[in-house]
Write a protein that holds these residues in place. Structure first.
Motif, PDB file in Angstrom:
ATOM      1  N   THR B  65      35.273  28.336  41.386  1.00 60.45           N
ATOM      2  CA  THR B  65      34.538  29.702  40.720  1.00 60.45           C
ATOM      3  C   THR B  65      33.508  30.382  41.520  1.00 60.45           C
ATOM      4  O   THR B  65      33.366  31.411  41.601  1.00 60.45           O
ATOM      5  CB  THR B  65      34.692  30.159  39.505  1.00 60.45           C
ATOM      6  N   SER B  66      32.636  29.655  41.250  1.00 60.42           N
ATOM      7  CA  SER B  66      31.564  29.711  41.458  1.00 60.42           C
ATOM      8  C   SER B  66      31.008  30.245  43.151  1.00 60.42           C
ATOM      9  O   SER B  66      30.279  31.428  43.303  1.00 60.42           O
ATOM     10  CB  SER B  66      30.368  28.799  41.611  1.00 60.42           C
ATOM     11  N   ASP B  67      32.507  29.288  44.081  1.00 65.72           N
ATOM     12  CA  ASP B  67      31.888  30.391  45.605  1.00 65.72           C
ATOM     13  C   ASP B  67      32.220  32.110  44.946  1.00 65.72           C
ATOM     14  O   ASP B  67      32.028  32.467  47.073  1.00 65.72           O
ATOM     15  CB  ASP B  67      32.598  29.760  46.649  1.00 65.72           C
ATOM     16  N   SER B  68      33.271  31.905  44.494  1.00 65.09           N
ATOM     17  CA  SER B  68      34.192  33.237  44.509  1.00 65.09           C
ATOM     18  C   SER B  68      32.990  34.618  44.690  1.00 65.09           C
ATOM     19  O   SER B  68      33.177  35.217  45.661  1.00 65.09           O
ATOM     20  CB  SER B  68      35.031  33.819  43.300  1.00 65.09           C
ATOM     21  N   SER B  69      31.591  34.958  44.540  1.00 61.92           N
ATOM     22  CA  SER B  69      30.838  35.592  44.216  1.00 61.92           C
ATOM     23  C   SER B  69      30.057  35.664  45.681  1.00 61.92           C
ATOM     24  O   SER B  69      30.109  36.701  46.349  1.00 61.92           O
ATOM     25  CB  SER B  69      29.800  35.439  42.978  1.00 61.92           C
ATOM     26  N   LYS B  70      30.375  34.718  46.262  1.00 65.39           N
ATOM     27  CA  LYS B  70      30.017  34.541  47.444  1.00 65.39           C
ATOM     28  C   LYS B  70      30.939  35.185  48.255  1.00 65.39           C
ATOM     29  O   LYS B  70      30.941  35.833  49.995  1.00 65.39           O
ATOM     30  CB  LYS B  70      29.741  33.287  48.106  1.00 65.39           C
ATOM     31  N   LEU B  71      31.847  35.160  48.264  1.00 68.24           N
ATOM     32  CA  LEU B  71      33.570  36.016  48.905  1.00 68.24           C
ATOM     33  C   LEU B  71      33.350  37.107  48.597  1.00 68.24           C
ATOM     34  O   LEU B  71      32.486  37.634  48.263  1.00 68.24           O
ATOM     35  CB  LEU B  71      34.791  35.547  48.675  1.00 68.24           C
ATOM     36  N   GLN B  72      34.012  37.991  49.822  1.00 67.40           N
ATOM     37  CA  GLN B  72      34.430  39.664  50.192  1.00 67.40           C
ATOM     38  C   GLN B  72      34.747  39.681  49.218  1.00 67.40           C
ATOM     39  O   GLN B  72      35.573  38.973  48.435  1.00 67.40           O
ATOM     40  CB  GLN B  72      34.483  39.717  51.204  1.00 67.40           C
ATOM     41  N   GLY B  73      34.459  40.678  48.767  1.00 66.56           N
ATOM     42  CA  GLY B  73      35.184  41.836  47.545  1.00 66.56           C
ATOM     43  C   GLY B  73      34.828  40.955  46.314  1.00 66.56           C
ATOM     44  O   GLY B  73      34.198  40.157  46.155  1.00 66.56           O
ATOM     45  N   PRO B  74      35.144  42.028  45.370  1.00 67.88           N
ATOM     46  CA  PRO B  74      34.880  42.052  43.823  1.00 67.88           C
ATOM     47  C   PRO B  74      34.957  41.006  43.274  1.00 67.88           C
ATOM     48  O   PRO B  74      36.201  40.434  43.819  1.00 67.88           O
ATOM     49  CB  PRO B  74      34.917  43.452  43.474  1.00 67.88           C
ATOM     50  N   LYS B  75      34.040  40.454  42.839  1.00 70.24           N
ATOM     51  CA  LYS B  75      34.366  39.284  41.384  1.00 70.24           C
ATOM     52  C   LYS B  75      35.430  39.771  40.909  1.00 70.24           C
ATOM     53  O   LYS B  75      35.199  40.595  39.943  1.00 70.24           O
ATOM     54  CB  LYS B  75      33.030  38.665  41.144  1.00 70.24           C
ATOM     55  N   GLN B  76      36.937  38.608  40.014  1.00 67.68           N
ATOM     56  CA  GLN B  76      37.742  39.579  39.151  1.00 67.68           C
ATOM     57  C   GLN B  76      37.209  38.386  38.660  1.00 67.68           C
ATOM     58  O   GLN B  76      36.829  36.940  38.456  1.00 67.68           O
ATOM     59  CB  GLN B  76      38.769  38.576  39.868  1.00 67.68           C
ATOM     60  N   PRO B  77      38.189  38.651  37.193  1.00 64.92           N
ATOM     61  CA  PRO B  77      38.008  37.654  35.719  1.00 64.92           C
ATOM     62  C   PRO B  77      38.824  36.662  36.302  1.00 64.92           C
ATOM     63  O   PRO B  77      37.912  35.663  35.017  1.00 64.92           O
ATOM     64  CB  PRO B  77      38.840  38.670  34.889  1.00 64.92           C
TER      65      PRO B  77
END
Lengths: 452, 216, 1005
Positions: B65-77
């Motif tokens: 999950t922590s990486d997801s913020s590094k990924l493109q696109g908005p962070k989802q719940p």
């Protein structure tokens, strides 16, 4: 020996006097009266933009629009100001080409008036549309949506006409100013010197410069001339191209052009008559000049007279119940007062100028000029509002009831125009020095004549 | 202050047009399909738990999950992995976006749809379990998940999904949305809200350029 | 709501939840930025019958009046967005009146109560918990003993039965309340035939109709059904049409649709009826002729201000051909002679032999307890005999005249309970308010008349957490126990199902579930009404005792209150749609007024808008004047429905209530509305009337064209008929019509190389049959509902800025210098001209022509130069002067917005699009099914709602299309032919029983 009769078209003073008198208007310290004038104009300008802000925030509904009258005070005022411009161009360009001598004294002020009037008018197409911030959609530019404006729409032609007119007339003014600002440049100091230096484009008065200059001026004059006719014809088509009874007339283009020049000269008189007193230029701008302006007024006024008559004749002759109703209501309907003030102020009052007494009397001229301004504003009001109020479907007929937003924009537009003009006449030669000098006959035997 | 229960079915007018019926059929079929897919996943999970690491990873390696913020696109719940569901598991887009072929709205899966599988599937990696737990708590709390919208079209433009699926086929989603199946977290590949994007395609394919097809 | 993420609002999550993931577009502003963060909120469990983006129809029943029309509730993502008629329902067959459609605004009314309210010490209201509320009610009712009464405005239904039984069990009294109950008619039927019920009138079968002040097209009886019947017989068909004569002091909308109006003094209608009856009886040799000797035309003629010849002619025409029909009994004739009038009309029908042909007993509207019992109930309140009163779905303190001291009596009751969902005039006086669910939120049924049982089902989650009154009763019963312990159903839903199970069992209808589901799906059970034998005259019937009705007061003018077409009995007053749908006759919005005859106005020296003070023995009010040639000089007419003291932001303190002037004391069976004389005093004050009509005459422009029946029957065009009448010939429209049908696409293709005009496309067109249109304005509200048209409010209407895409134009003919007043109506929407003047003048192509022949308007491209409107000869383009879209839909009214239609922002021009969203929708469906759009598949909102079936829409390139048959009708013409704009809308000229008044276009006056 016999004395040669003095030609009234020629200035009476020497070159030196001309330069001195004109430059004095600029170098003299502004009076308190001037500050009051400029201040009030600035205030009105604030009113203008304040109201525009309100319109942007809440919408056009603040004004007194009432369907079916979708165009009212704003478009009326727009056409009023566009019309004002034309006299300037006529006097400065056309009369220049015709080499008519009497223009020299007045053309600079009228030309300035033109530019400022068009600057004022140019605000209105933006003020009056529903989503002002999208005004740029009327300008053709390549875009990824593959959308273009509709070149069939008279409003598009209008955009081009007005912007062209603004560009050309302002260029014409600047060019005409070059030798004069150069002359002033050498008489002033400080920031003004810088300003004039910039505007004089490094003018030294060299023979070659004069040669190029006069050519350039001639061509610009030639370029302006068609605009006098084209611009207001196009503006008139904003209405003539529609099917609204009272708008849909082939007479509109010449009718509007004549009206424009008529109103323009009216405004010239209103401006110049006080100006020459204030700036003590009455010995340069003389009865002779006003007499000529008055004749021009009489001429265009008579054209209007004819046009009004012809409109009514056609309405009757067309046999169209819609046209007939419109014109009947123009004279006897709810807007009768506007209709009659238009006819009286324009068609009738101008006829007084047949009498030299009135023509040559500055005061009466001034009064008449005021009538002209009022009359021409009402002409537009009658044509636009009066015609829209009662067209095809009786059920949809209505009347407007203007609000503060209408009057503030109207008054503000005068402020905006006045502010520019006030600033102009105090900082630029309101009489064209070099052209007046050109008019001065070769120095007669006299202790060292003109300054060279 | 307003009541918040979810919408429950009511009686429909009996003579509704046929698309509605066929829609239900299609939906039932897709549910079936989903059930099969679930079984496959479950089987994979049980049979070869150990080589979860070694297995050839389609798309990017497991993310937290922590990486997801590094990924493109908005962070989802919830860090919902399109690359796993659509990519590795090859779930049909319409399994979740169930109305895309019949309505202008593609449809966002109801929580019940997610739970259809995740009743059984608890996730192999720690990270996945965390996310799936979020889902389960939401379900037990009867609290819908507020996904962050990625693709939006101006409200004055009407985009009928079904017409485009009809014309381009059910695999055509990528035409506008890009290779979602490769995206751990969905991001905007094309600015679908850009009229140029629509019109270019319409010109290429020689289909209507009439304004009133979309704007009314 | 497009920026619901930027405008924080409690309701937002609910809003999205109700919507599912879509439909937020409904409230989008054109041109607004869409780059804000918006959330997608999925359903927890996806409902089977809701597909995001596709509308679902649920059948229900309308409760806006007692007619009980069938509804189709169109829902999107679980929220109703439009009410339409149920095509299967025998009463309205798919159509719906303006009031019915506006029911949606009572569901989403921003002033709905959100919780039970209890009066506090300070005299205000506090929100309380439901359990608390029920406990309080139980306590009071339980301890009331017999001193308990219920005033119930809801019609016969399972609920009402429950309420009755429950009340009886508690020893209380139950009174059914109906403001405009048809008591006089019942009394008369008793007198004539000894029947205590009402008949149904078959307008469709009648060849000659005489209405004695009965507004059967507006507010009297099941108007939608009657209008359908009237249109069927009076609309020009197969070379003929019925004849309609209106007798009364005021020319109502119904009167305006008559071929002849006989203006008689208030109270003298009965004499006319008897005179006609006398002649008819003589002609037919009916024994009654003798009894009617006293009413020979010659004797009554002078009394009623007519010539005996007129009466003779009328009588002859009445029996000339086929069954005829005479009707009476509406509010404008409810003077003290109303029973005599209805009796006289009954006799007229009897002697003319209409009974059993057009006057049908057996299936008449359900009858209520009537004014008598209501007054008695209040009397006992006044005597302090009641401890608890429960008012359900009724607003008696508004609907009953002040002079009756009903308020004072009501206040004497110890504990007053209301179930109003809005704080109305009555609820405002109560101690406890238990808001009921709206009829679209609850389980229920309704039996408007024998043979019809309409069902109601919850089609939306309750907008506010309020409770079904049925459930309240059950909960209270549980709390009290004892006498009412028997009422122990788990919920009202269960009770309803149980009742229906019994019904199913009795009706040998297979298994209950399919029976029940079937009923809900069809919106109810429709059976043939139990046939009743043709009633025979009772012995006393022939004793005719006519006495001129007495009027209270000594004023010079008789006051005639009449139910407003829009506000009805006042329940419409909190719905902006009805406020902004102008009165069909006066075209005034948002106000009440008093109608004066021009002579009266001249005598009093008042002009329109001046405020006069009306004084009667019972009270005095101030109202603004409307000068109307359609009212008897001796009569002042006033619409009812406004002048509320409460009832929400749109109704409170708006207009005046004419009932304040009338008495209520004497009459036994019914409320005598027309029973007072008033004196008028000018006040010098002025109040502008928010009228939407400009010039009210056609000025010979042939906008509404009409032709005599004789010519129409010959198949003449309006022009030919006009020529035949000896006038100069107008223009022909035939070749233009052809061009419109055939050459259109080619013209467009030639005109521009852009767009695919040259390709084959349908071309949409419309036809309007003016001989069917009654001007009822149902289509106007339909258009508002379908197209998210904002209501702008009175202040804006003063400036004529109403946004009504579809307007009903009303023109006066004659009415001056003694000539009779005639009225003509025409619905005017965008004509979608092939040669549209609005298109070339738009600098940005916001107005342009679509390949399928529509006059497109791209809102998000519009910059608002408004040239298109200036150049539109029909003036059917409407401009968003201010941010109407932000003020017109206060939450939760915004939930009514149609997601398929963009909500227009400030500064944008908008107009009728032929419901392009419906066209595109049908095209999408057709495309998915690989077929072409079928004829009749697309119904525009106006066409769909029209009870008269006066509109037709379709593809004019399809030779089989219904619309083409209409367009080929010789009566067809285009408005403003000489402008050569080639409209896509064809009007079929009105057909009259007398020579046309309107002159075709091209003729100057």
């Amino acid at each position: 020996m016999a004395v040669i009769a003095h030609d009234p078209s020629l200035p009476t003073q020497t070159h030196a006097e001309v330069t001195r008198d004109v430059i004095k208007t600029i170098t003299d310290k502004p009076t308190t009266g001037y500050y009051i004038l400029a201040g009030s104009m600035a205030l009105l300008t604030l009113v203008l933009f304040g109201t525009l802000g309100a319109l942007l925030k809440y919408g056009l509904g603040l004004a007194g629009y009432a369907p079916p009258i979708m165009w009212s005070i704003y478009i009326t005022t727009f056409v009023f100001w566009i019309g004002i411009g034309h006299a300037g161009t006529l006097i400065s360009a056309i009369l220049f080409l015709f080499r008519s001598p009497w223009r020299t004294a007045v053309y600079r002020s009228t030309e300035a008036m033109t530019v400022f009037a068009v600057m004022t008018a140019a605000l209105f197409p933006i003020i009056h549309i529903g989503r002002q911030w999208l005004f740029y959609w009327l300008i053709p530019y390549p875009n990824q949506r593959f959308l273009w404006p509709n070149f069939k729409s008279p409003l598009m032609w209008d955009v081009f006409a007005v912007s062209t007119y603004l560009t050309v007339s302002s260029t014409f003014l600047m060019i005409g100013l070059v030798p004069d600002v150069a002359a002033i440049r050498d008489h002033v100091s400080g920031w003004r010197k810088k300003l004039y230096a910039a505007l004089s484009l490094g003018w030294t008065g060299a023979d070659s410069q004069w040669r190029h200059y006069s050519r350039a001026y001639l061509y610009l004059a030639a370029l302006c001339t068609p605009l006098v006719l084209s611009v207001h014809s196009v503006v008139s088509w904003d209405f003539a191209m529609s099917i609204v009874p009272g708008w849909h007339g082939t007479i509109f283009a010449p009718y509007f052009v004549a009206g424009a020049i008529y109103s323009g000269i009216g405004m010239v008189l209103t401006l110049v008559i006080p100006l020459r007193k204030v700036l003590k230029l009455d010995h340069m701008i003389t009865e002779y000049h006003f007499d000529n302006l008055a004749k021009l007024t009489l001429f265009t006024g008579s054209i209007l007279f004819y046009a009004y008559g012809m409109e009514y004749f056609i309405a009757w002759y067309s046999g169209s119940t819609f046209e007939q109703t419109t014109f009947w209501r123009r004279a006897f309907g709810p807007n009768w007062w506007a209709g009659w003030s238009m006819i009286i102020c324009n068609a009738f009052v101008s006829q007084l100028l047949w009498f030299p007494k009135i023509r040559k009397n500055i005061t009466s001229l001034f009064v008449i000029s005021i009538f002209i301004n009022i009359g021409m504003w009402f002409e537009r009001y009658v044509i636009f509002v009066g015609s829209l109020a009662n067209d095809y479907i009786p059920y949809a007929w209505g009347q407007i009831n203007p609000t503060w937003a209408d009057w503030c924009i109207l008054a503000g537009s005068f402020g905006w125009f006045g502010l520019w003009f006030t600033l102009f006449y105090k900082n630029f030669p309101i009489v064209a020095i070099q052209e007046v000098k050109e008019m001065i006959p070769m120095p007669r035997r006299k202790a060292h004549g003109g300054a060279h | 202050m307003l009541s918040l229960p979810s919408f429950r079915p009511r009686e429909i007018v009996h003579m509704l047009d046929l698309t509605r019926r066929s829609a239900d059929m299609r939906k039932r079929f897709l549910y079936g399909l989903g059930a099969v897919a679930t079984a496959v996943v479950a089987f994979a999970a049980v049979s070869r738990p150990s080589d979860a690491q070694q297995q050839p990873t389609v798309g990017p390696s497991p993310l937290t999950t922590s990486d997801s913020s590094k990924l493109q696109g908005p962070k989802q719940p919830i860090f919902f992995r399109h690359d796993i569901h659509a990519g590795q598991l090859k779930l049909q887009c319409q399994y979740c976006h169930y109305t895309v072929a019949e309505s202008s709205e593609p449809g966002i899966p109801a929580l019940s749809t997610c739970m259809g599988c995740h009743n059984l599937v608890a996730g192999k990696t720690k990270e996945n379990q965390v996310e799936i737990t979020k889902l389960k708590t939401a379900w037990s709390k009867k609290q819908p998940i507020e996904w962050v919208r990625v693709h939006t079209i101006a409200k004055h433009a009407h985009f009928p999904h079904m017409r485009h699926i009809k014309a381009l086929g059910t695999q055509a989603c990528a035409t506008c949305h890009g290779e979602i199946a490769q995206m751990p977290q969905v991001y905007k590949v094309n600015n679908v809200n850009n009229m140029g994007f629509c019109i270019t395609c319409h010109i290429e394919r020689k289909v209507s350029r009439d304004c009133s097809v979309c704007h009314y | 709501m497009a920026d619901e993420s930027t405008t924080p609002s409690v309701d937002r999550r609910h809003f999205l939840k109700v919507l599912g993931v879509s439909g937020v577009g409904a409230a989008a502003l054109t041109g607004c930025s869409t780059d804000r963060v918006t959330k997608l909120v999925p359903y927890l469990v996806q409902s089977e019958d809701q597909v995001p983006g596709i509308a679902t129809n649920y059948a229900s029943t309308c409760t806006e009046c007692s007619a009980g029309c069938g509804l189709h509730v169109r829902t999107r993502e679980g929220r109703p967005v439009k009410l339409e008629g149920n095509p299967e329902h025998p009463t309205n067959a798919g159509t719906l009146c303006a009031r019915g459609q506006a029911g949606l605004q009572s569901l989403y009314n921003p002033d709905r109560l959100k919780a039970p309210m209890a009066r506090n010490a300070a005299g205000g209201f506090d929100e309380i918990k439901w359990d608390d509320a029920i406990a309080r009610l139980a306590a009071k009712v339980g301890s009331a003993g017999g001193k308990f009464a219920v005033l119930n405005g809801y019609g016969p239904s399972t609920f009402t039965t429950l309420l009755q039984d429950w009340t009886k069990a508690l020893g209380g009294t139950h009174v059914a309340f109906e403001p405009f109950a048809r008591e006089a008619e019942r009394a008369a039927n008793q007198k004539t035939w000894g029947r205590d019920d009402l008949p149904t009138y078959d307008f469709a079968a009648a060849t000659h109709i005489i209405s004695f002040g009965a507004d059967f097209l507006e507010t009297w009886g099941p108007v939608v059904e009657q209008q359908r019947g009237f249109a069927a017989s009076h609309g020009f068909h197969d070379g003929t049409m019925s004849r309609h004569v209106f007798v009364g002091p005021r020319l109502s909308l119904t009167g305006a649709n008559a071929d002849e109006w006989l203006m008689v003094p208030a109270g003298s209608e009965a004499q006319v009826a008897l005179a006609i009856a006398h002649v008819v009886a003589e002609r037919k040799g009916h024994p009654l002729a003798g009894m009617l000797m006293a009413y020979m035309p010659e004797t009554v003629a002078k009394d009623v201000g007519l010539t005996s010849q007129q009466l003779h002619d009328l009588a002859d025409a009445f029996i000339a051909s086929g069954p005829s029909l005479a009707v009476a009994g509406a509010v404008p004739t409810q003077h003290r002679g109303a029973v005599d009038l209805c009796h006289a009309v009954n006799l007229l029908n009897e002697v003319a032999g209409n009974v059993g042909k057009t006057v049908l007993f057996g299936a008449g509207p359900a009858v209520t307890d009537g004014f008598g019992r209501t007054r008695d109930l209040f009397a006992s309140m006044g005597r302090g005999e009641l401890q608890v009163v429960l008012v359900h779905e009724a607003n008696p303190l508004y609907a009953l005249p002040k002079s009756g001291k009903f308020l004072e009596s009501f206040k004497k009751v110890g504990f007053k309970v209301s179930t109003a969902s809005v704080l109305d005039d009555t609820a405002a006086q109560c101690d406890l308010i238990l808001p009921n669910l709206h009829s679209l939120e609850r389980w229920d049924d309704l039996r408007p008349r024998p043979g019809i049982t309409g069902t109601l089902q919850p089609v939306v989650e309750p907008i506010f957490p309020v409770m079904h009154t049925g459930d309240v009763l059950l909960k209270v019963s549980k709390a009290i126990g004892g006498a009412v312990a028997g009422f122990n159903a788990a919920s009202f839903e269960e009770h309803l199902k149980a009742e229906w199970q019994k019904r199913a069992a009795s009706g040998k209808a297979g298994d209950f579930d399919s029976y029940w589901r079937g009923a809900l799906g069809r919106g109810g059970i429709y059976e043939a009404a139990p046939a009743a034998a043709k009633p025979a005259l009772v012995s006393g019937a022939t004793q005719i005792t006519f006495t001129k009705p007495a009027f209270d007061g000594t004023g010079d003018y008789v006051l005639m209150p009449y139910p407003s077409s829009m506000y009805y009995d006042g329940r419409g007053a909190n719905k902006p749609w009805l406020h902004e749908n102008p009165d069909p006759i006066t075209k005034i919005t948002w106000q009440s007024w008093v109608e004066l005859h021009p002579d009266t106005a001249a005598k009093l020296d008042v002009r329109e808008g001046e405020i006069v003070e009306l004084t009667s023995p019972h009270g005095s009010i101030r109202s603004q004047v409307y000068v109307y040639a359609g009212v008897h000089p001796g009569v002042l007419a006033m619409p009812l429905g406004l002048g509320h003291t409460a009832y929400g932001r749109y109704a409170k303190d708006r207009g005046v209530n004419a009932l304040d002037l009338i008495g209520a004391a004497d009459s036994d069976t019914f409320l005598p509305y027309v029973s007072t004389k008033v004196s008028v005093k000018t006040t010098g004050d002025y109040r502008k009337a928010a009228r939407v009509d400009g010039e009210a005459r056609q000025l010979g422009r042939g906008i509404v064209q009409s032709m005599p029946l004789a010519y129409a029957a010959k198949g003449m065009t309006p022009e030919e008929s006009y020529k035949a009448a000896g006038h100069v010939e107008g223009e022909k429209n035939t070749e233009r019509e052809l061009a419109a049908i055939e050459g259109f696409a080619e013209d467009q293709a030639k005109a521009t190389q852009y767009g695919d005009y040259a390709n084959p496309h349908p071309k949409w067109g419309m036809a309007v049959d003016l001989s069917r249109c009654t001007g009822c304005s149902a289509c106007v509200t339909a258009c508002y509902a379908e197209n998210n048209i904002p209501t702008v409010g009175e202040e804006q209407v003063f400036r004529r800025r109403e946004m009504s895409w579809l307007r009903i134009e009303r023109y006066w003919e004659g009415g001056e210098a003694g000539e009779p007043l005639a009225v003509s109506f025409a619905p005017v929407m965008c004509q979608h001209c092939d040669n549209a003047p609005c298109e070339p003048v738009c600098p940005v192509y916001a107005a342009y022509h679509t390949p399928d022949g529509l006059n497109g308007q791209v809102y998000n491209r519009c910059v608002g130069t408004r040239y298109c409107s200036n150049n539109c000869p029909f003036k059917v383009r409407y401009f968003n002067w201010l941010k109407y879209n932000e003020v017109a839909f206060p939450e939760p009214l915004n939930l009514q917005l149609n997601p398929d239609v963009t909500v227009r922002a400030r500064g944008v021009m908008e107009k009728c699009t032929f419901c392009i969203q419906r066209i595109r929708g049908a095209q999408n469906t057709a495309r998915l099914e690989d077929r072409e759009v079928r004829d009749g598949e697309i119904k525009t909102a106006c066409m769909q709602s029209c009870p008269s079936g006066a509109l037709s829409f379709g593809n004019v390139k399809d030779p089989e299309a219904a619309v083409i048959k209409w367009k080929r009708d010789p009566r067809g013409y285009h408005m403003l032919e000489e402008t050569n704009v080639r409209p896509s809308v064809t009007y079929l000229a009105r057909v009259l029983h007398q020579p046309p008044v309107a002159t075709p276009a091209g003729e100057a006056h």
